[in-house]
Scaffold this motif. Structure first.
Motif, PDB file in Angstrom:
ATOM      1  N   CYS A   1      62.354  29.836  20.459  1.00 32.09           N
ATOM      2  CA  CYS A   1      62.022  28.897  21.542  1.00 32.09           C
ATOM      3  C   CYS A   1      60.726  29.298  22.245  1.00 32.09           C
ATOM      4  CB  CYS A   1      63.154  28.849  22.563  1.00 32.09           C
ATOM      5  SG  CYS A   1      64.711  28.249  21.901  1.00 32.09           S
ATOM      6  N   MET A   2      60.171  28.327  22.979  1.00 31.62           N
ATOM      7  CA  MET A   2      58.954  28.573  23.753  1.00 31.62           C
ATOM      8  C   MET A   2      58.916  27.645  24.949  1.00 31.62           C
ATOM      9  SD  MET A   2      56.397  26.900  21.008  1.00 31.62           S
ATOM     10  CE  MET A   2      56.946  28.165  19.936  1.00 31.62           C
ATOM     11  N   LYS A   3      58.038  27.949  25.887  1.00 32.41           N
ATOM     12  CA  LYS A   3      57.852  27.107  27.062  1.00 32.41           C
ATOM     13  C   LYS A   3      56.486  26.445  26.964  1.00 32.41           C
ATOM     14  CE  LYS A   3      60.711  29.614  30.343  1.00 32.41           C
ATOM     15  NZ  LYS A   3      60.733  30.365  31.600  1.00 32.41           N
ATOM     16  N   ILE A   4      56.442  25.178  27.384  1.00 32.89           N
ATOM     17  CA  ILE A   4      55.172  24.473  27.474  1.00 32.89           C
ATOM     18  C   ILE A   4      55.054  23.966  28.912  1.00 32.89           C
ATOM     19  CG2 ILE A   4      54.910  23.952  25.033  1.00 32.89           C
ATOM     20  CD1 ILE A   4      56.215  21.294  25.385  1.00 32.89           C
ATOM     21  N   ALA A   5      53.843  24.012  29.454  1.00 31.88           N
ATOM     22  CA  ALA A   5      53.667  23.741  30.885  1.00 31.88           C
ATOM     23  C   ALA A   5      52.627  22.660  31.138  1.00 31.88           C
ATOM     24  CB  ALA A   5      53.258  25.021  31.607  1.00 31.88           C
ATOM     25  N   CYS A   6      52.871  21.896  32.189  1.00 35.23           N
ATOM     26  CA  CYS A   6      51.921  20.882  32.661  1.00 35.23           C
ATOM     27  C   CYS A   6      50.836  21.560  33.495  1.00 35.23           C
ATOM     28  CB  CYS A   6      52.639  19.860  33.534  1.00 35.23           C
ATOM     29  SG  CYS A   6      53.906  18.922  32.687  1.00 35.23           S
ATOM     30  N   ILE A   7      49.784  20.829  33.733  1.00 29.04           N
ATOM     31  CA  ILE A   7      48.704  21.304  34.603  1.00 29.04           C
ATOM     32  C   ILE A   7      49.047  20.861  36.030  1.00 29.04           C
ATOM     33  CG2 ILE A   7      46.242  21.109  35.103  1.00 29.04           C
ATOM     34  CD1 ILE A   7      46.298  22.011  32.312  1.00 29.04           C
TER      35      ILE A   7
ATOM     36  N   SER B   1      60.213  18.107  35.032  1.00 30.04           N
ATOM     37  CA  SER B   1      59.821  19.445  35.451  1.00 30.04           C
ATOM     38  C   SER B   1      58.401  19.736  34.976  1.00 30.04           C
ATOM     39  CB  SER B   1      60.793  20.473  34.847  1.00 30.04           C
ATOM     40  OG  SER B   1      60.335  21.778  35.103  1.00 30.04           O
ATOM     41  N   SER B   2      57.732  20.663  35.622  1.00 29.16           N
ATOM     42  CA  SER B   2      56.380  21.036  35.201  1.00 29.16           C
ATOM     43  C   SER B   2      56.388  21.943  33.978  1.00 29.16           C
ATOM     44  CB  SER B   2      55.643  21.728  36.345  1.00 29.16           C
ATOM     45  OG  SER B   2      56.253  22.960  36.636  1.00 29.16           O
ATOM     46  N   VAL B   3      57.544  22.532  33.667  1.00 29.57           N
ATOM     47  CA  VAL B   3      57.675  23.405  32.494  1.00 29.57           C
ATOM     48  C   VAL B   3      58.851  22.912  31.673  1.00 29.57           C
ATOM     49  CG1 VAL B   3      58.110  25.767  31.704  1.00 29.57           C
ATOM     50  CG2 VAL B   3      56.737  25.387  33.743  1.00 29.57           C
ATOM     51  N   MET B   4      58.671  22.877  30.355  1.00 27.98           N
ATOM     52  CA  MET B   4      59.749  22.440  29.484  1.00 27.98           C
ATOM     53  C   MET B   4      59.974  23.492  28.403  1.00 27.98           C
ATOM     54  SD  MET B   4      60.343  18.759  27.646  1.00 27.98           S
ATOM     55  CE  MET B   4      59.014  18.820  26.482  1.00 27.98           C
ATOM     56  N   LYS B   5      61.237  23.809  28.146  1.00 25.62           N
ATOM     57  CA  LYS B   5      61.600  24.758  27.093  1.00 25.62           C
ATOM     58  C   LYS B   5      61.871  23.959  25.817  1.00 25.62           C
ATOM     59  CE  LYS B   5      64.743  28.524  25.981  1.00 25.62           C
ATOM     60  NZ  LYS B   5      65.806  29.387  26.497  1.00 25.62           N
ATOM     61  N   VAL B   6      61.235  24.377  24.725  1.00 30.40           N
ATOM     62  CA  VAL B   6      61.369  23.688  23.448  1.00 30.40           C
ATOM     63  C   VAL B   6      61.788  24.706  22.392  1.00 30.40           C
ATOM     64  CG1 VAL B   6      60.154  22.323  21.716  1.00 30.40           C
ATOM     65  CG2 VAL B   6      59.533  22.101  24.112  1.00 30.40           C
ATOM     66  N   CYS B   7      62.836  24.381  21.633  1.00 28.08           N
ATOM     67  CA  CYS B   7      63.288  25.249  20.544  1.00 28.08           C
ATOM     68  C   CYS B   7      62.860  24.652  19.214  1.00 28.08           C
ATOM     69  CB  CYS B   7      64.797  25.449  20.604  1.00 28.08           C
ATOM     70  SG  CYS B   7      65.274  26.395  22.061  1.00 28.08           S
TER      71      CYS B   7
ATOM     72  N   ASP C   1      64.045  24.827  16.144  1.00 26.78           N
ATOM     73  CA  ASP C   1      65.012  24.244  15.221  1.00 26.78           C
ATOM     74  C   ASP C   1      65.463  22.843  15.636  1.00 26.78           C
ATOM     75  OD1 ASP C   1      66.357  25.194  17.415  1.00 26.78           O
ATOM     76  OD2 ASP C   1      67.998  26.109  16.291  1.00 26.78           O
ATOM     77  N   THR C   2      65.329  22.481  16.902  1.00 28.65           N
ATOM     78  CA  THR C   2      65.789  21.166  17.356  1.00 28.65           C
ATOM     79  C   THR C   2      64.663  20.240  17.804  1.00 28.65           C
ATOM     80  OG1 THR C   2      66.166  22.065  19.567  1.00 28.65           O
ATOM     81  CG2 THR C   2      68.063  21.993  18.074  1.00 28.65           C
ATOM     82  N   HIS C   3      63.518  20.774  18.228  1.00 27.99           N
ATOM     83  CA  HIS C   3      62.476  19.923  18.811  1.00 27.99           C
ATOM     84  C   HIS C   3      61.066  20.263  18.347  1.00 27.99           C
ATOM     85  CE1 HIS C   3      65.764  19.393  21.792  1.00 27.99           C
ATOM     86  NE2 HIS C   3      65.376  18.146  21.662  1.00 27.99           N
ATOM     87  N   SER C   4      60.837  20.372  17.062  1.00 30.26           N
ATOM     88  CA  SER C   4      59.459  20.588  16.622  1.00 30.26           C
ATOM     89  C   SER C   4      58.704  19.265  16.717  1.00 30.26           C
ATOM     90  CB  SER C   4      59.439  21.130  15.191  1.00 30.26           C
ATOM     91  OG  SER C   4      60.013  20.192  14.314  1.00 30.26           O
ATOM     92  N   GLY C   5      57.430  19.329  16.953  1.00 30.11           N
ATOM     93  CA  GLY C   5      56.615  18.118  17.057  1.00 30.11           C
ATOM     94  C   GLY C   5      55.474  18.290  18.025  1.00 30.11           C
ATOM     95  N   THR C   6      54.875  17.173  18.419  1.00 38.87           N
ATOM     96  CA  THR C   6      53.748  17.186  19.347  1.00 38.87           C
ATOM     97  C   THR C   6      54.200  16.601  20.682  1.00 38.87           C
ATOM     98  OG1 THR C   6      52.226  16.914  17.500  1.00 38.87           O
ATOM     99  CG2 THR C   6      51.366  16.438  19.689  1.00 38.87           C
ATOM    100  N   PHE C   7      53.902  17.333  21.757  1.00 39.16           N
ATOM    101  CA  PHE C   7      54.313  16.943  23.107  1.00 39.16           C
ATOM    102  C   PHE C   7      53.078  16.780  23.984  1.00 39.16           C
ATOM    103  CE2 PHE C   7      57.727  19.280  21.189  1.00 39.16           C
ATOM    104  CZ  PHE C   7      58.864  18.568  21.529  1.00 39.16           C
ATOM    105  N   GLN C   8      53.218  15.916  24.981  1.00 41.46           N
ATOM    106  CA  GLN C   8      52.139  15.724  25.949  1.00 41.46           C
ATOM    107  C   GLN C   8      52.750  15.662  27.337  1.00 41.46           C
ATOM    108  OE1 GLN C   8      49.813  12.189  25.308  1.00 41.46           O
ATOM    109  NE2 GLN C   8      48.689  12.420  27.205  1.00 41.46           N
ATOM    110  N   CYS C   9      52.093  16.308  28.283  1.00 40.77           N
ATOM    111  CA  CYS C   9      52.527  16.210  29.675  1.00 40.77           C
ATOM    112  C   CYS C   9      51.411  15.577  30.488  1.00 40.77           C
ATOM    113  CB  CYS C   9      52.849  17.581  30.266  1.00 40.77           C
ATOM    114  SG  CYS C   9      53.374  17.419  31.996  1.00 40.77           S
ATOM    115  N   GLU C  10      51.776  14.553  31.231  1.00 42.89           N
ATOM    116  CA  GLU C  10      50.840  13.926  32.160  1.00 42.89           C
ATOM    117  C   GLU C  10      51.255  14.319  33.572  1.00 42.89           C
ATOM    118  OE1 GLU C  10      50.768   9.703  31.563  1.00 42.89           O
ATOM    119  OE2 GLU C  10      49.815   9.902  29.599  1.00 42.89           O
ATOM    120  N   THR C  11      50.336  14.904  34.292  1.00 38.98           N
ATOM    121  CA  THR C  11      50.562  15.234  35.693  1.00 38.98           C
ATOM    122  C   THR C  11      50.055  14.056  36.504  1.00 38.98           C
ATOM    123  OG1 THR C  11      50.195  17.569  35.200  1.00 38.98           O
ATOM    124  CG2 THR C  11      50.060  16.914  37.509  1.00 38.98           C
TER     125      THR C  11
END
Length: 180
Positions: free
Chosen positions: A64-70, A98-104, A106-116
């Motif tokens: 797993c990893m965390k991805i964060a918004c600006i 949330s400003s931070v999202m945890k992505v694993c 095995d369940t959520h591979s792909g491309t993500f975008q966060c708009e602040t």
């Protein structure tokens, strides 16, 4: 005095970021105390390009990893809209605000975008790619095997060298002790 007749002039420093939201210094270029030519009279928020391009996820291990918004503190003043980008399709809006999202992987591979967003306007946007565990594990396994082979060879060399040195030192010492 003489400085009272000089009207203050304000200059702005550079924004601390190249995209999204940052801060900059507000400088006074005349009317500063003493002999200073510029003095800081404040700090203010600044905005630059909305598109921040691609970010690097914060790893929490292989799974797993965390991805964060600006954002800029205070974090709660913004709204965060997470999207999963799917090629040739409309982006899927995710239920996270949330400003931070945890992505694993095995369940959520792909491309993500966060708009602040602030007051309905997007002030920053960042994208992340999270690779599936299987794609990553094949590469990692080959790399690990290569590193293990190299490490094993070094350990064997050190062990053999240690044994040879030990024998080479021990035998002469035994002879010296016996025939002293």
């Amino acid at each position: 005095g003489p400085s009272a007749s000089v009207s203050p002039q304000i200059e702005f420093g550079e924004c601390t970021v190249t995209c999204g939201i940052g801060i900059r210094e507000v400088l006074l270029t005349s009317g500063c105390p003493g002999t200073e030519t510029k003095c800081i009279v404040g700090v203010e928020e600044c905005r630059t390009s909305v598109d921040c391009g691609w970010g690097i996820p914060i790893s929490e291990g292989l799974a797993c990893m965390k991805i964060a918004c600006i954002f800029m503190p205070p974090e709660y003043r913004f709204k965060y809209v997470w999207k999963m980008l799917i090629p040739n399709k409309t982006a899927h809006i995710l239920p996270s605000d949330s400003s931070v999202m945890k992505v694993c992987r095995d369940t959520h591979s792909g491309t993500f975008q966060c708009e602040t967003q602030e007051k309905g306007n997007t002030v920053a946007s960042i994208k992340y790619t999270v690779y599936a565990k299987t794609e990553q594990s094949r590469t990692t396994t080959k790399l690990e095997q290569s590193m293990r082979t190299r490490t094993d060879a070094i350990l064997v060399f050190r062990l053999v060298t240690g044994l040879v040195v030990t024998v080479a030192v021990t035998i002469p010492m035994i002879f010296m002790i016996c025939y002293w």
